[in-house]
Motif scaffolding. Structure first.
Motif, PDB file in Angstrom:
ATOM      1  N   ASP A 164       0.855  -1.191   0.000  1.00  0.00           N
ATOM      2  CA  ASP A 164       0.000   0.000   0.000  1.00  0.00           C
ATOM      3  C   ASP A 164       0.882   1.229   0.000  1.00  0.00           C
ATOM      4  OD1 ASP A 164      -1.902   1.910   0.254  1.00  0.00           O
ATOM      5  OD2 ASP A 164      -2.652   1.285   2.221  1.00  0.00           O
ATOM      6  N   LEU A 165       0.937   1.925  -1.126  1.00  0.00           N
ATOM      7  CA  LEU A 165       1.719   3.156  -1.272  1.00  0.00           C
ATOM      8  C   LEU A 165       0.802   4.343  -1.551  1.00  0.00           C
ATOM      9  CD1 LEU A 165       4.704   1.876  -3.448  1.00  0.00           C
ATOM     10  CD2 LEU A 165       4.715   2.356  -1.008  1.00  0.00           C
ATOM     11  N   SER A 166      -0.405   4.320  -0.989  1.00  0.00           N
ATOM     12  CA  SER A 166      -1.364   5.384  -1.256  1.00  0.00           C
ATOM     13  C   SER A 166      -0.956   6.677  -0.556  1.00  0.00           C
ATOM     14  CB  SER A 166      -2.756   4.952  -0.795  1.00  0.00           C
ATOM     15  OG  SER A 166      -2.744   4.632   0.584  1.00  0.00           O
ATOM     16  N   TYR A 167      -1.299   7.801  -1.215  1.00  0.00           N
ATOM     17  CA  TYR A 167      -1.094   9.148  -0.683  1.00  0.00           C
ATOM     18  C   TYR A 167       0.385   9.397  -0.360  1.00  0.00           C
ATOM     19  CZ  TYR A 167      -6.128   8.959  -0.387  1.00  0.00           C
ATOM     20  OH  TYR A 167      -7.451   8.821  -0.704  1.00  0.00           O
ATOM     21  N   ASN A 168       1.202   9.059  -1.335  1.00  0.00           N
ATOM     22  CA  ASN A 168       2.614   9.394  -1.303  1.00  0.00           C
ATOM     23  C   ASN A 168       2.920  10.297  -2.502  1.00  0.00           C
ATOM     24  OD1 ASN A 168       4.149   7.857   0.967  1.00  0.00           O
ATOM     25  ND2 ASN A 168       2.754   6.308   0.141  1.00  0.00           N
ATOM     26  N   THR A 169       4.170  10.409  -2.823  1.00  0.00           N
ATOM     27  CA  THR A 169       4.598  11.209  -3.988  1.00  0.00           C
ATOM     28  C   THR A 169       5.437  10.322  -4.905  1.00  0.00           C
ATOM     29  OG1 THR A 169       6.501  12.017  -2.732  1.00  0.00           O
ATOM     30  CG2 THR A 169       4.499  13.373  -2.707  1.00  0.00           C
ATOM     31  N   ALA A 170       4.848   9.212  -5.312  1.00  0.00           N
ATOM     32  CA  ALA A 170       5.587   8.241  -6.120  1.00  0.00           C
ATOM     33  C   ALA A 170       5.927   8.825  -7.484  1.00  0.00           C
ATOM     34  CB  ALA A 170       4.773   6.965  -6.284  1.00  0.00           C
ATOM     35  N   THR A 171       7.133   8.526  -7.943  1.00  0.00           N
ATOM     36  CA  THR A 171       7.599   8.955  -9.257  1.00  0.00           C
ATOM     37  C   THR A 171       7.653   7.759 -10.198  1.00  0.00           C
ATOM     38  OG1 THR A 171       9.903   8.641  -8.592  1.00  0.00           O
ATOM     39  CG2 THR A 171       8.938  10.821  -8.218  1.00  0.00           C
ATOM     40  N   LEU A 172       7.942   8.032 -11.477  1.00  0.00           N
ATOM     41  CA  LEU A 172       8.029   6.949 -12.451  1.00  0.00           C
ATOM     42  C   LEU A 172       9.192   6.019 -12.149  1.00  0.00           C
ATOM     43  CD1 LEU A 172       7.255   8.908 -15.761  1.00  0.00           C
ATOM     44  CD2 LEU A 172       5.678   7.704 -14.247  1.00  0.00           C
ATOM     45  N   ASP A 173      10.315   6.596 -11.666  1.00  0.00           N
ATOM     46  CA  ASP A 173      11.464   5.754 -11.308  1.00  0.00           C
ATOM     47  C   ASP A 173      11.142   4.893 -10.088  1.00  0.00           C
ATOM     48  OD1 ASP A 173      12.825   6.893 -13.397  1.00  0.00           O
ATOM     49  OD2 ASP A 173      13.768   8.439 -12.130  1.00  0.00           O
ATOM     50  N   GLY A 174      10.418   5.470  -9.129  1.00  0.00           N
ATOM     51  CA  GLY A 174      10.070   4.692  -7.946  1.00  0.00           C
ATOM     52  C   GLY A 174       9.153   3.524  -8.277  1.00  0.00           C
ATOM     53  N   ILE A 175       8.170   3.751  -9.191  1.00  0.00           N
ATOM     54  CA  ILE A 175       7.283   2.654  -9.592  1.00  0.00           C
ATOM     55  C   ILE A 175       8.065   1.600 -10.367  1.00  0.00           C
ATOM     56  CG2 ILE A 175       5.242   2.085 -10.947  1.00  0.00           C
ATOM     57  CD1 ILE A 175       4.179   4.869 -10.351  1.00  0.00           C
ATOM     58  N   SER A 176       9.058   2.030 -11.140  1.00  0.00           N
ATOM     59  CA  SER A 176       9.865   1.069 -11.897  1.00  0.00           C
ATOM     60  C   SER A 176      10.692   0.194 -10.968  1.00  0.00           C
ATOM     61  CB  SER A 176      10.777   1.815 -12.878  1.00  0.00           C
ATOM     62  OG  SER A 176      10.020   2.619 -13.761  1.00  0.00           O
ATOM     63  N   GLN A 177      11.060   0.697  -9.801  1.00  0.00           N
ATOM     64  CA  GLN A 177      11.835  -0.105  -8.858  1.00  0.00           C
ATOM     65  C   GLN A 177      11.018  -1.241  -8.245  1.00  0.00           C
ATOM     66  OE1 GLN A 177      13.211   2.784  -6.027  1.00  0.00           O
ATOM     67  NE2 GLN A 177      14.936   3.444  -7.306  1.00  0.00           N
ATOM     68  N   LEU A 178       9.695  -1.113  -8.255  1.00  0.00           N
ATOM     69  CA  LEU A 178       8.853  -2.151  -7.660  1.00  0.00           C
ATOM     70  C   LEU A 178       8.784  -3.410  -8.513  1.00  0.00           C
ATOM     71  CD1 LEU A 178       5.865   0.111  -6.502  1.00  0.00           C
ATOM     72  CD2 LEU A 178       7.919  -0.514  -5.228  1.00  0.00           C
ATOM     73  N   VAL A 179       9.313  -3.363  -9.717  1.00  0.00           N
ATOM     74  CA  VAL A 179       9.279  -4.534 -10.599  1.00  0.00           C
ATOM     75  C   VAL A 179      10.099  -5.679 -10.012  1.00  0.00           C
ATOM     76  CG1 VAL A 179       9.817  -5.351 -12.922  1.00  0.00           C
ATOM     77  CG2 VAL A 179       8.901  -3.067 -12.589  1.00  0.00           C
ATOM     78  N   THR A 180      11.108  -5.362  -9.227  1.00  0.00           N
ATOM     79  CA  THR A 180      11.996  -6.398  -8.679  1.00  0.00           C
ATOM     80  C   THR A 180      11.359  -7.193  -7.549  1.00  0.00           C
ATOM     81  OG1 THR A 180      12.952  -4.722  -7.211  1.00  0.00           O
ATOM     82  CG2 THR A 180      14.052  -5.116  -9.325  1.00  0.00           C
ATOM     83  N   MET A 181      10.145  -6.837  -7.115  1.00  0.00           N
ATOM     84  CA  MET A 181       9.445  -7.632  -6.102  1.00  0.00           C
ATOM     85  C   MET A 181       8.816  -8.823  -6.806  1.00  0.00           C
ATOM     86  SD  MET A 181       7.634  -4.624  -3.851  1.00  0.00           S
ATOM     87  CE  MET A 181       8.618  -3.284  -3.153  1.00  0.00           C
TER      88      MET A 181
END
Length: 575
Positions: A164-181
């Motif tokens: 749950d990453l709701s109500y943060n300031t996620a960027t495109l690079d940060g979302i791309s890092q979640l691929v490794t999960m």
């Protein structure tokens, strides 16, 4: 009670009296009775609200002192959050709202069984530090001002399923890092202010649920999500979607076949967007497994954003049915009304919705004058009479005559319902003779007027008493092994039946049930006959029988006993 005379203290005590502000009483005080206070005792007033407020303030202060304001999430804080004594016993930890900024990675290694962590509302808390938990499956990381991870390892979050990453300031690079999960299944990116999505969702091999609510995305976001292989639920509610791209456009942009685009998508939420016509979302009907589509809150459904009848999307549903005919049996369900929360059972809202069928809410009730409903004794008498008639019919006798039903005064009006007649057999005869008009069964047609009558003559029925009787009847039917008694008269008048469950003690004290055996009919006793001759003859017969018995006994005695004097001769011989 007389006062004791004052005695002046001796020794060291008389020097301490001035220091103790002791005043020597005068001569009048030594002889007079002490005066009682003229005023009464004062009543102490307590403000309950103020006391409750003070108690809450003290509890809050105690909690703050006990909780501490640690800026580091370490092992001691996790032990306190898990409520356990040893680290290997902790499974769930809530460290939200601690204002922590650091995480002790070395301490997390001592919690091998920790599977659920809520670290929300901790600004500037790093996400990557929780990756060392070996069995973490659910991580709540909302409202932490997270945008991107500083470093990503290959083996972080090995078993994480929900993030749950709701109500943060996620960027495109940060979302791309979640691929490794590797096992990420549910991802919540609500309220991150996203304008576009990265083209990396094809690498999310396990992602099934994606929530992108309350962002600033448009219809082109579906093109970025078209390659997601296992995506089943997608929510784009509260965005700026005006239209969705066509299947041809998405196939050309992603170099995929038409059947591979969002192939596993089952539910799509487009509520509260800016969709104005059915043509803007017409190509969504071609998706092979789409079953649920939410469109409430869009201008397509009118000014209110709702259409309970579904008239505005009828063409869309018909198009989906035509296009899916022959190659899939899935039905597209379009939601055009905001889901209402069902009221809890027993509340006023639940009672208002369960009173009666909505089709009969505008029908008047007309009270008619009829005979009262038969009592239990009348029902019993009628049952006995039916048995007698059956026996007479078997014996070949003439059956009983039945009453004739008078002709109804009203015409054959389908809106008039006859509630009851005096005789059930007469009602059956009337139905057989077509004297009473029967409306064919139609669940849609509602009567114009319902006829009602009172249970007792010249008296209105008591709803409370009727409800109590129905409850007692329902309890008796559900619990047949109960004891039914008659209670004392109530204030409203009349007796109310009560059903009481037999206890285990009373059941154990009961005697075993014996089979009923009818008693034989007693024979006639001649000694109690009404005629005197019969009684006299009975006594003579009895006397003769007794004499005969005595004679028989005398004969037996003579044969057994020796003659008189036999013992005397034997004694003389011995002498």
């Amino acid at each position: 009670m007389p006062l004791k005379p004052y005695k002046k203290p001796e020794g060291r005590a008389r020097y301490l009296l001035p220091q103790m502000n002791f005043v020597d009483p005068g001569a009048e005080a030594k002889t007079q009775r002490p005066k009682l206070p003229s005023r009464g005792l004062g009543v102490v007033s307590i403000d309950v609200d103020d006391e409750i407020r003070k108690r809450k303030k003290a509890d809050l202060l105690r909690a703050q002192l006990t909780r501490g304001q640690s800026r580091i999430i370490d092992g001691f804080l996790l032990l306190d959050a898990c409520g356990v004594e040893f680290p290997d016993e902790g499974h769930r930890a809530d460290v939200s709202g601690r204002h922590a900024t650091e995480v002790s990675s070395t301490d997390l290694e001592y919690f091998p069984n920790l599977s659920w962590v809520d670290a929300s509302d901790n600004p500037r808390l790093p996400l990557e530090d929780f990756g060392s938990l070996p069995r973490l499956k659910d991580l709540r990381f909302a409202a932490n001002s997270w945008s991107v991870c500083s470093s990503v390892s290959e083996d972080w979050f090995p078993r994480l399923l929900v993030l749950d990453l709701s109500y943060n300031t996620a960027t495109l690079d940060g979302i791309s890092q979640l691929v490794t999960m590797p096992r990420l299944r549910d991802l919540d990116l609500t309220g991150n202010g996203l304008v576009e999505l990265p083209d990396v969702f094809s690498d999310f091999q396990s992602l099934e649920k994606l929530f992108l609510e309350r962002n600033r995305l448009q219809g082109d976001a579906l093109t970025c999500l078209a390659k997601c292989p296992r995506l089943r639920e997608l929510s784009l509610a509260h965005n700026k979607v005006t239209s969705t791209p066509t299947i041809d456009a998405m196939a050309e942009a992603t170099s995929l076949d038409h059947t591979e685009i969002l192939a596993e998508l089952v539910a799509l939420d487009l509520a509260h967007n800016h969709i104005r016509s059915e043509k803007d979302i017409d190509d969504l009907t071609v998706l092979p497994k789409l079953e649920q589509l939410s469109l409430y809150g869009n201008p397509l459904l009118g000014a209110t954003g709702e259409d309970p009848t579904g008239e505005t999307v009828r063409t869309l549903v018909q198009t989906a049915t035509q296009q899916r005919d022959g190659w899939t049996a899935r039905h597209l369900d379009v939601t055009t009304e905001v889901p209402r929360k069902r009221p809890n059972r027993g509340t006023a809202g639940a009672a208002a919705g369960a009173k009666c069928d909505r089709r009969f809410e505008r029908i008047g009730v007309q009270r008619i004058a009829e005979a009262p409903i038969p009592t239990a004794a009348q029902f019993r008498e009628k049952g006995h009479q039916a048995l007698v008639d059956a026996l007479e019919k078997e014996a070949g006798r003439k059956p009983r005559t039945k009453k004739k039903v008078p002709q109804p005064t009203t015409d054959k009006d389908p809106s008039f319902f006859v509630t009851a007649l005096q005789d059930d057999d007469a009602l059956e005869e009337a139905l057989m003779a077509d004297e009473i008009y029967e409306e064919p069964e139609d669940p849609i047609v509602a009567p114009a007027v319902l006829a009602a009558r009172a249970i007792e003559p010249a008296r209105r029925s008591d709803p409370a008493k009727l409800q109590s009787a129905l409850r007692a009847l329902k309890f008796a039917l559900d619990h047949p092994a109960t004891l039914h008694v008659q209670a004392a008269p109530t204030r409203r008048g009349g007796d109310v039946p009560v059903a009481a469950r037999a206890t285990q003690a009373s059941v154990s004290k009961r005697l075993p049930r014996q089979k009923y055996k009818p008693q034989a009919k007693p024979k006639d006793n001649p000694f109690r006959a009404a005629e005197g001759d019969l009684r006299r003859n009975a006594r003579l017969v009895q006397a003769e029988a007794l004499q005969e018995i005595e004679s028989v006994l005398d004969v037996l005695n003579r044969d057994v006993l020796p003659p008189p004097g036999a013992y005397d001769s034997a004694e003389d011989d011995s002498d």
